[in-house]
Design an enzyme around this catalytic site. Structure first.
Site, PDB file in Angstrom:
ATOM      1  CB  SER A  21      -0.677  14.534 -12.970  1.00 36.51           C
ATOM      2  OG  SER A  21      -1.382  13.561 -12.871  1.00 36.51           O
ATOM      3  N   GLY A  46      -2.529  10.814 -12.569  1.00 42.00           N
ATOM      4  CA  GLY A  46      -3.926  10.647 -12.536  1.00 42.00           C
ATOM      5  C   GLY A  46      -4.837   9.494 -11.744  1.00 42.00           C
ATOM      6  N   GLY A  72      -5.779   7.456 -21.449  1.00 41.15           N
ATOM      7  CA  GLY A  72      -6.515   6.319 -20.586  1.00 41.15           C
ATOM      8  C   GLY A  72      -7.030   6.671 -19.228  1.00 41.15           C
ATOM      9  CG  ASN A 127      -7.504  15.481 -15.345  1.00 45.44           C
ATOM     10  OD1 ASN A 127      -7.784  15.855 -16.273  1.00 45.44           O
ATOM     11  ND2 ASN A 127      -6.963  14.501 -15.357  1.00 45.44           N
ATOM     12  CB  CYS A 130      -8.991  12.735 -18.537  1.00 47.54           C
ATOM     13  SG  CYS A 130      -7.844  11.725 -19.670  1.00 47.54           S
ATOM     14  CB  THR A 193      -3.471  16.502 -24.099  1.00 44.65           C
ATOM     15  OG1 THR A 193      -4.642  16.088 -23.283  1.00 44.65           O
ATOM     16  CG2 THR A 193      -2.327  16.525 -22.877  1.00 44.65           C
ATOM     17  N   GLY A 243       2.088  23.430 -20.658  1.00 48.48           N
ATOM     18  CA  GLY A 243       2.295  22.860 -22.153  1.00 48.48           C
ATOM     19  C   GLY A 243       3.027  23.287 -23.574  1.00 48.48           C
ATOM     20  N   GLY A 265       6.026  19.300 -18.446  1.00 43.71           N
ATOM     21  CA  GLY A 265       5.093  17.529 -18.409  1.00 43.71           C
ATOM     22  C   GLY A 265       5.868  17.053 -19.673  1.00 43.71           C
ATOM     23  CB  THR A 266       5.900  16.516 -23.640  1.00 42.40           C
ATOM     24  OG1 THR A 266       4.020  15.761 -23.664  1.00 42.40           O
ATOM     25  CG2 THR A 266       5.974  15.468 -24.561  1.00 42.40           C
TER      26      THR A 266
END
Lengths: 303, 257
Positions: A21, A46, A72, A127, A130, A193, A243, A265-266
């Site tokens: 996400s 999110g 955020g 989640n 965060c 994270t 991760g 993800g990234t």
């Protein structure tokens, strides 16, 4: 042919590749690069009960083999998702999961309930991890008691598959995972994270508007693999590992450590086609090593 | 907007063009997608330890027949320094074309304003306008005469005016101190600009005061380049907007400068 199907406590995936996400938008951003229906599923940005503008710019800082973000939870709120995003996603032949976040238990419950009314969303990822919001978020996920409370409350309001995303910013992730399992989670995903920060030495100012942010990318992978391994050996529910996964080898490491599925993800920022690269690579690996069924790899680390 | 692609492009030219600037010419094996002025490419940089993310670089020029794009790059850090050392034949993984484009007017007179490396996208903008019978005026600001980039090429597509900080070429001072902005009559109906943020802020203020349409191309720090990560947001009257997909071009009326 390799059988890549996995069953995550009732959630059936055609292969173990999902997306993390916040790194895959609402999927369609990647449609030029990825046949979305090839994926086991994807987890959209999110979503909170009310719209959120997120944190001020700058929200991102590059680090060695990774990045910090402090977005955020910018999003247009659950009603917007239901009205505008869902119709574009509902007919895709893959699993679309919604990541649900909130700043209090009531918000989590109400958001989950509204997502639960959408017939073609088979699961949510809760989640509780965060690091970039002032209230809620990670605060719920760093204490076994509050993690259990929010999961139990959502469990009552949400009947479909409930995946809970865990924070690595804890002294004992196993205790959180167990609390979440006891509260009724169907699976856990980890890790979110790591809390980090970076300073611009030229200006002596923090690189993020919020000073601290969430660290992701290949730099965190060994810590994430360790945590997945610890959790997978201490809970009965399936674990979704994430991760720093960039390559198929990365993904297979998580499976061997005990994850039943994984999230890219990234890496989506580095290679917008990262998910299908990982998927193709998993298939090649299985062929090369004579793996007939992906389940042979899950928890398959030799000691 | 046309389809975005991820492709390995072959370096067929890497030319130093003075100071810390260089120009990469990249060739695609397949036909190029349609590219619009102010669109950019996200370039994957290998062999640079400190460079993790792609680097967004505006597209300086396009040749559909030769299937080439050109990137005009300023060495700003390790990543761009690594690009400066690429050799002919090397492959570069590029995601492109990204972002929106200038709202090019169908009538009126257009002034393109660029400063420093911000001049890069204006060449393709002027070339694009030429196809539709426009010849824009172009105001380019540099530190000094020795920093002027590709002078003859720009002058093919428009009437070029210069300002230099030290007065060594054109008028002395910043672009905003140029006589274009300081005479009775301003003949242009639209300004399209790219350059350092202080320049664009000053230009935005001037354009709003003088009620001239003005669009600026921004370059916020970004990760994905395709509207997924929400890192590169610019605060606007309508909230946070992604520079990578809802920009890089914004009408200054939208910005909260």
């Amino acid at each position: 042919m390799v059988n890549l199907n996995v069953d995550i406590n009732g959630l059936k995936l055609k292969n173990p590749v999902l997306t993390a996400s916040g790194t895959f938008g609402f999927g369609l951003e990647y449609a030029d690069f990825v046949d979305l229906e090839r994926l086991g599923g994807f987890i959209v940005k999110g979503t909170t009960l009310n719209p959120r503008e997120g944190n001020p710019y700058p929200r991102m800082a590059e680090t060695a083999s990774g990045m910090l973000n402090a977005v955020g939870l910018q999003n247009k709120g659950v009603d917007y998702f239901c009205k505008e995003n869902y119709p574009q996603l509902k007919d895709l032949k893959t699993n679309v999961l919604v990541n649900v976040s909130g700043s209090c238990i009531e918000d989590y419950v109400e958001t989950a309930r509204r997502i639960g009314e959408l017939p073609n969303i088979p699961a949510i990822e809760l989640n509780i991890s965060c690091p970039n919001v002032k209230e809620g978020g990670m605060a719920f996920g760093t204490d076994p008691k509050s993690a259990g409370e929010v999961v139990a409350a959502v469990r009552k309001a949400y009947g479909k598959h409930l995946m809970v995303k865990l924070s690595p910013n804890v002294t004992n992730i196993v205790s959180i995972a167990k609390a979440v399992e006891d509260a009724g989670a169907d699976s856990v995903s980890l890790v979110n994270t790591f809390l980090g920060m970076a300073i611009d030495v030229r200006t002596r100012r923090p690189k993020l508007s919020t000073i601290t942010g969430g660290m992701s990318g290949p730099a965190i992978k060994p810590i994430a693999v360790r945590m997945v391994w610890q959790v997978a050996h201490n809970v009965k529910i399936p674990v979704c590992g994430l991760g720093g996964i960039v390559t198929a080898e990365d993904a297979i490491e998580f499976l061997l450590a005990g994850a039943s599925c994984i999230q890219v993800g990234t890496a989506n920022f580095l290679y917008p086609d990262a998910t299908v690269r990982v998927l193709d690579g998993i298939e090649l690996y299985c062929e090369k090593y004579g793996v007939k069924d992906i389940s042979e790899l899950i928890g398959g680390m030799k000691q | 907007m046309s389809k975005k692609v991820i492709r390995d492009l072959r370096v067929i030219g890497n030319e130093r063009i003075g100071g810390s600037f260089f120009m990469l010419t990249l060739q695609s094996e397949d036909a190029l997608p349609v590219i619009m002025p102010a669109q950019f490419a996200e370039v994957k940089i290998n062999n640079s330890v400190g460079t993790f993310l792609r680097r967004p670089i505006s597209i300086h020029d396009v040749d559909y027949d030769k299937q080439t794009i050109q990137l005009l790059v300023k060495i700003a850090g390790d990543g761009t320094a690594t690009l400066a050392h690429l050799r002919e034949g090397d492959l570069l993984n590029v995601v492109f074309p990204l972002g929106n484009t200038f709202a090019l007017p169908l009538s009126g007179r257009v002034l393109l304003v660029g400063g420093g490396v911000g001049v890069a996208p204006l060449l393709f903008t002027a070339r694009y306008m030429q196809r539709f019978g426009f010849r824009p005026d172009i105001l380019l600001g540099y530190r000094s005469k020795s920093n002027i980039l590709r002078k003859e090429v720009y002058e093919k597509f428009g009437n070029v005016f210069y300002s230099t900080d030290d007065g060594s070429f054109g008028e002395k001072g910043t672009v905003m101190q140029h006589s274009i902005f300081n005479s009775e009559n301003f003949p242009y109906t639209e300004i399209l600009a790219c350059g350092p943020e202080p320049m664009m802020r000053a230009l935005a203020k001037w354009a709003l005061e003088h009620k001239v349409e003005c669009e600026v191309s921004l370059e916020n720090k970004m990760a994905c380049g395709i509207g997924a990560c929400l890192c590169c947001v610019q605060n606007t009257k309508d909230g946070h907007k992604c520079v990578c997909t809802e920009g890089p071009v914004f009408n200054v009326k939208q910005l909260l400068w």
